[in-house]
Design a protein around this motif. Sequence first.
Motif, PDB file in Angstrom:
ATOM      1  N   ILE A 181      52.290   8.229 -43.991  1.00  0.00           N
ATOM      2  CA  ILE A 181      52.994   9.377 -43.395  1.00  0.00           C
ATOM      3  C   ILE A 181      53.903   8.910 -42.259  1.00  0.00           C
ATOM      4  O   ILE A 181      55.067   9.312 -42.163  1.00  0.00           O
ATOM      5  CB  ILE A 181      51.980  10.416 -42.884  1.00  0.00           C
ATOM      6  CG1 ILE A 181      51.154  10.976 -44.038  1.00  0.00           C
ATOM      7  CG2 ILE A 181      52.694  11.543 -42.131  1.00  0.00           C
ATOM      8  CD1 ILE A 181      49.959  11.801 -43.598  1.00  0.00           C
ATOM      9  N   LEU A 197      56.982   6.978 -43.623  1.00  0.00           N
ATOM     10  CA  LEU A 197      57.989   7.915 -44.127  1.00  0.00           C
ATOM     11  C   LEU A 197      58.714   8.615 -42.976  1.00  0.00           C
ATOM     12  O   LEU A 197      59.950   8.768 -42.998  1.00  0.00           O
ATOM     13  CB  LEU A 197      57.324   8.958 -45.029  1.00  0.00           C
ATOM     14  CG  LEU A 197      56.779   8.464 -46.368  1.00  0.00           C
ATOM     15  CD1 LEU A 197      55.903   9.548 -46.998  1.00  0.00           C
ATOM     16  CD2 LEU A 197      57.913   8.103 -47.309  1.00  0.00           C
ATOM     17  N   ARG A 198      57.945   9.028 -42.003  1.00  0.00           N
ATOM     18  CA  ARG A 198      58.505   9.750 -40.853  1.00  0.00           C
ATOM     19  C   ARG A 198      59.551   8.917 -40.134  1.00  0.00           C
ATOM     20  O   ARG A 198      60.644   9.382 -39.805  1.00  0.00           O
ATOM     21  CB  ARG A 198      57.345  10.130 -39.926  1.00  0.00           C
ATOM     22  CG  ARG A 198      57.676  11.101 -38.822  1.00  0.00           C
ATOM     23  CD  ARG A 198      56.389  11.685 -38.278  1.00  0.00           C
ATOM     24  NE  ARG A 198      55.549  10.701 -37.594  1.00  0.00           N
ATOM     25  CZ  ARG A 198      54.274  10.917 -37.275  1.00  0.00           C
ATOM     26  NH1 ARG A 198      53.702  12.080 -37.592  1.00  0.00           N
ATOM     27  NH2 ARG A 198      53.572  10.004 -36.635  1.00  0.00           N
ATOM     28  N   TYR A 253      55.594  13.453 -51.682  1.00  0.00           N
ATOM     29  CA  TYR A 253      56.944  13.269 -51.156  1.00  0.00           C
ATOM     30  C   TYR A 253      57.993  13.510 -52.243  1.00  0.00           C
ATOM     31  O   TYR A 253      59.023  14.144 -51.999  1.00  0.00           O
ATOM     32  CB  TYR A 253      57.095  11.860 -50.597  1.00  0.00           C
ATOM     33  CG  TYR A 253      58.385  11.645 -49.844  1.00  0.00           C
ATOM     34  CD1 TYR A 253      58.551  12.120 -48.541  1.00  0.00           C
ATOM     35  CD2 TYR A 253      59.452  10.977 -50.439  1.00  0.00           C
ATOM     36  CE1 TYR A 253      59.736  11.937 -47.852  1.00  0.00           C
ATOM     37  CE2 TYR A 253      60.648  10.788 -49.758  1.00  0.00           C
ATOM     38  CZ  TYR A 253      60.784  11.271 -48.462  1.00  0.00           C
ATOM     39  OH  TYR A 253      61.972  11.087 -47.792  1.00  0.00           O
ATOM     40  N   SER A 273      57.894  17.197 -46.902  1.00  0.00           N
ATOM     41  CA  SER A 273      58.317  16.296 -45.836  1.00  0.00           C
ATOM     42  C   SER A 273      57.103  15.560 -45.279  1.00  0.00           C
ATOM     43  O   SER A 273      55.958  15.980 -45.506  1.00  0.00           O
ATOM     44  CB  SER A 273      58.982  17.092 -44.711  1.00  0.00           C
ATOM     45  OG  SER A 273      58.009  17.900 -44.044  1.00  0.00           O
ATOM     46  N   PRO A 274      57.318  14.461 -44.536  1.00  0.00           N
ATOM     47  CA  PRO A 274      56.165  13.793 -43.909  1.00  0.00           C
ATOM     48  C   PRO A 274      55.337  14.743 -43.042  1.00  0.00           C
ATOM     49  O   PRO A 274      54.107  14.669 -43.048  1.00  0.00           O
ATOM     50  CB  PRO A 274      56.829  12.695 -43.066  1.00  0.00           C
ATOM     51  CG  PRO A 274      58.092  12.386 -43.800  1.00  0.00           C
ATOM     52  CD  PRO A 274      58.563  13.700 -44.347  1.00  0.00           C
ATOM     53  N   GLN A 309      51.375  15.631 -43.774  1.00  0.00           N
ATOM     54  CA  GLN A 309      50.339  15.507 -42.749  1.00  0.00           C
ATOM     55  C   GLN A 309      49.571  16.811 -42.597  1.00  0.00           C
ATOM     56  O   GLN A 309      48.335  16.812 -42.513  1.00  0.00           O
ATOM     57  CB  GLN A 309      50.961  15.105 -41.413  1.00  0.00           C
ATOM     58  CG  GLN A 309      49.925  14.960 -40.297  1.00  0.00           C
ATOM     59  CD  GLN A 309      50.508  14.304 -39.063  1.00  0.00           C
ATOM     60  OE1 GLN A 309      51.495  13.583 -39.134  1.00  0.00           O
ATOM     61  NE2 GLN A 309      49.891  14.556 -37.911  1.00  0.00           N
ATOM     62  N   ALA A 320      48.675   7.907 -38.862  1.00  0.00           N
ATOM     63  CA  ALA A 320      50.111   7.996 -39.128  1.00  0.00           C
ATOM     64  C   ALA A 320      50.907   7.220 -38.086  1.00  0.00           C
ATOM     65  O   ALA A 320      51.891   6.546 -38.413  1.00  0.00           O
ATOM     66  CB  ALA A 320      50.551   9.455 -39.162  1.00  0.00           C
TER      67      ALA A 320
END
Length: 292
Positions: free
Chosen positions: A18, A21-22, A47, A52-53, A57, A260
């Motif tokens: 996560i 990706l963020r 995804y 979205s990340p 989450q 994350a």
Amino acid sequence: MDITLALGGGGAKGNAHIGVLRRLEKEGYRIRSIAGTSFGGMVAVFYAIGYSPREIQAIFESVNQKGLYGRTSHDGPSLLGLTGARQLLDRVIGEKTFKDTRIPCAVTAVDINTGGEVVLNEGNLKSAVLATIALPGIFPVQRINDWELVDGGVLNPVPVTVSRLLSPDLPVVAVVLNDPIDKPLRGYNFPIPSIVPRTIAERISRISLAQSLDIFLRSVDVSSRYVSHLRLQVDKPEIIVRPNVHHIELLDNVIIEDVACLGEQALEKVLPELKRKTRWTARLGRRIFGAD
């Protein structure tokens, strides 16, 4: 700046994806395709269908992690079940198929009859995710077509080759969650499903079953480390991101934001190299197509 991602397996460690990706999105990278194994396969699918990340989450934070592994009569031979995971996927994915993804996506599994790797990139997404997370012996085998499938990490802990198939001209960013081969092994705690009464759970934790499982999981860990190490040497992703998640066990109950953040920190360390590789790839592409 276009890239393709290969997300490795690692159970609870996979929440580090996560953060990766963020941070990639924050830096302006466009993820054009994504492949994953095990927990990385689940994140990849979420995804790819448009979460979205931040939303991924939130999905994981909404789950009672201790209740994920309950069994039902539909589960085959295994120590734990995937009842909670199946309910989560019903809610998040429903009956979507790979045709519903916004970017190309694939997850990997292994057929225990032929011993071959199976790349799942068509059909029902929920079934594909359940197959890629089916840790052998711990979770039930998943049947798709004529295959009997278990966790793809058995043969391909970080699916770099699959990411290249999805986007042959893009640099592969591989997120590796396995411990390095020179790191000492740790013991494993057997997670007893929350549906088991506490007195019985305490008794199970003291008997030889728990000790045997610890030995089994350590052996799986050793094998996975070496397979991952050798595959990365052969497959040669352009960028390796290795979050510092080595203190986390496969089935730990974790604070997802903390894990994350470890992924975000790992991506930060390789950003200079990633920028160099993506600039070089972009220049090469312009030359090939006569843009310079």
